[in-house]
Write an enzyme that holds these catalytic residues in place. Sequence first.
Site, mmCIF file in Angstrom:
data_model
loop_
_atom_site.group_PDB
_atom_site.id
_atom_site.type_symbol
_atom_site.label_atom_id
_atom_site.label_comp_id
_atom_site.label_asym_id
_atom_site.label_seq_id
_atom_site.Cartn_x
_atom_site.Cartn_y
_atom_site.Cartn_z
ATOM 1 N N GLU A 1 1.805 -7.480 1.731
ATOM 2 C CA GLU A 1 2.669 -6.549 2.459
ATOM 3 C C GLU A 1 3.333 -7.245 3.648
ATOM 4 O OE1 GLU A 1 0.632 -2.294 1.262
ATOM 5 O OE2 GLU A 1 -0.069 -3.292 3.069
ATOM 6 N N ASN B 1 2.792 -0.049 6.773
ATOM 7 C CA ASN B 1 1.524 0.652 6.962
ATOM 8 C C ASN B 1 1.479 1.635 8.123
ATOM 9 O OD1 ASN B 1 -0.240 -0.363 4.825
ATOM 10 N ND2 ASN B 1 0.262 -2.338 5.733
ATOM 11 N N THR C 1 -10.706 -9.269 -6.726
ATOM 12 C CA THR C 1 -9.724 -8.641 -5.861
ATOM 13 C C THR C 1 -8.635 -7.976 -6.687
ATOM 14 O OG1 THR C 1 -10.167 -10.412 -4.308
ATOM 15 C CG2 THR C 1 -8.232 -9.096 -3.903
ATOM 16 N N SER D 1 1.543 7.533 4.369
ATOM 17 C CA SER D 1 1.110 7.115 3.036
ATOM 18 C C SER D 1 1.023 8.342 2.147
ATOM 19 C CB SER D 1 -0.242 6.437 3.120
ATOM 20 O OG SER D 1 -1.160 7.305 3.737
ATOM 21 N N THR E 1 1.594 -0.366 -7.727
ATOM 22 C CA THR E 1 1.766 0.759 -6.786
ATOM 23 C C THR E 1 2.777 0.334 -5.715
ATOM 24 O OG1 THR E 1 -0.180 0.054 -5.537
ATOM 25 C CG2 THR E 1 -0.494 1.770 -7.196
#
Lengths: 408, 408
Positions: free
Chosen positions: A280, A403, A193, A408, A156
């Site tokens: 990120e 973020n 995870t 988003s 993604t």
Amino acid sequence: MQIDRSPLARPFPAMPAIAGVTLRVARAHYKAWDRCDLTYVELAEGTSIAGVFTKSACASSEVELGRAAVKRGRAQALIVNAGNANAFTGYRGREAVEAIQAQVSAALGCGADEVFVSSTGVIGVPLPKDKARAGVAAALVAQPCGWQDAAVAIGTTDTFAKGAGASAMLGETRVELAGIIKGSGMIAPDMATMLGYIFTDADIAPVFLQEMLERANAATFSCITVDGDTSTSDTVLVFATGRAGNARIEGWHSPGADAFAAALADVCRNLAQSVVRDGEGAAKFITIRVSGAVSDDSARRIGLAIANSPLVKTAIAGGDANWGRVVMAVGKAGEPADRDRLSIAFGGVWAAKNGLPVDDYDETPVAAHLKGEDIDIAVDLGLGEGHATVWTCDLTHGYIAINADYRS
Amino acid sequence: MQIDRSPLARPFPAMPAIAGVTLRVARAHYKAWDRCDLTYVELAEGTSIAGVFTKSACASSEVELGRAAVKRGRAQALIVNAGNANAFTGYRGREAVEAIQAQVSAALGCGADEVFVSSTGVIGVPLPKDKARAGVAAALVAQPCGWQDAAVAIGTTDTFAKGAGASAMLGETRVELAGIIKGSGMIAPDMATMLGYIFTDADIAPVFLQEMLERANAATFSCITVDGDTSTSDTVLVFATGRAGNARIEGWHSPGADAFAAALADVCRNLAQSVVRDGEGAAKFITIRVSGAVSDDSARRIGLAIANSPLVKTAIAGGDANWGRVVMAVGKAGEPADRDRLSIAFGGVWAAKNGLPVDDYDETPVAAHLKGEDIDIAVDLGLGEGHATVWTCDLTHGYIAINADYRS
């Protein structure tokens, strides 16, 4: 938003084909991406499966159904949807998963509970059933593809495709392992995870495969963190097709069990580290070695408290050998620690020993070490024999940009 | 590095003088700051004291000594050093604190354990004894000053001076409360947070003062977080000089106990919120109301999991009504939650109810709310009667700039 490729990215490794595993990808158009976003893995009859899942109290339907089905130990197909997590979507989300299972099991002539489904992406939007149906139909008849194509299709916000392979000798029989993983943000410890899939041609009983996976998970996926945030969808599955022809591994007494467990742990560690390398905004890969704790578990929790501290992560981003922030993180971990026995090193140079700054501490080599891409922090608690290694990345403007600056 | 004044700053409030409390400030020159950095508070004989301290396993000598001395319930002086936390400095740090206690107790003719010392600033550098000695000597003979001067002098990376006052009627007697606090980063819950000092002229028995402080702390200082990082030095002290002439408050049965407890909680809440308003890089003040939890404590932990989530904090920074990230944070809190009973609102508008996105959800008023400075998030778990309110700030480029771009 275009996210740059992580500076910590590694090239996709050469990985062997696994007998009994066929990969296919297709476009379900969950997002307006110009790439495949639905992955279909067909598995030979009799494939064993093991899995570990998020401990989130708000897990997705995929996780709930997968957790139940893993207990039966059999798999014939895996579907991964990228672009929509289908989490927090109630009965509508569950219906979408069951529709996919029905479609694939009808095509393969297997049980619906032998079809494993994962979804990753935005939370709170039910997976569109029509897009899923068309995507699955296309994937069922697509040409087989390679590992890298599948690794790209499950991603993604990932900035590079991530995989790892290994092999092991089980007596005279060589078995192969190949794994792919996706993950970049919402990465936190104490569970399986991300979405990770490992395939092997070895013949292994599902119960023992589960035991080996849980053991490997504890020292790998459960020892990484990007931001301390835990996904609703985290899943790691291992599929063993049994096509290598080895004598079936039933437990630690079986010949080759140790060799296979070591190879599995190796693949898990490489995959886990690759997620951190795609953290990120990450610019530095940080290894935190904790020793001298009262137990391994305590060492791991102290390591994660350091790894999750925004003040430690920003200090590393700034190249600042701020070991006081490491002291702070040890202190807040809620684990046994004695201020006056604590020692801290950066890049192998001890800055503090037994609760005191080192008298002749020379920051020059430490500053040079902190300019590099691979940062090493060692903490010795001076209390016992417990130890653990934890991996994380730094906290940079890139994380905020990804973020906060973009919707988003 | 020049840090801009927080956009969430409030003007320093008018606060009453407290009979029996004399404030003085001086320059110890711990840092190259062009301002006072040593605060001396002289307290009337017979002053009661109560305190709450960090739960860090690596607490400073100041905290260790203060925690022991508070149990005796008597105080005659407070010294606050700003610019050096004197934490993780072993026996040398302890000697520096004891030297200050000896110097002040000799001047006042009181016991060394009636002199309370706090230090805040960089970790790992012993407090220089010569600078402290000269600073204390200057402070002992300085002209008395007002609350704002003292609030400035105890600050470090704070961008504005923080104080709060209140009064209460104890029967016919009016008593006054005044508090000052410092704190901006390394702010985390579950303990007394930061350096905070509250003074009152009320006459209160120390044991009951401690009980009221702990109760107020649980709903105020323990309900704020900036970055989830916990200081080695956090301390909140309350001093009651008894000069107001009220009938001594000994317990909940004493007339005026409820009124005083309410005023104390009010001051604590205002001080705690002012720390969040000075959170490093903060641009938005976030209130998180959690209801329907199995207990108040569970509600608080869920609220803090939301407040500490970097993904929630960056979403708010970006004005993104990303309630999926709130779901994620509830799920990872480790507290009882049922995905299919969970409801989430921003600014009073429910985005999700009972585990499903609201069908006619209108994001327009939510988007308008998120553009503002005061953000309200409500979470109902649908399980029980437990509730809590938690305060935090957003996570912005400013936080990274303060903590990574410049050497500490």
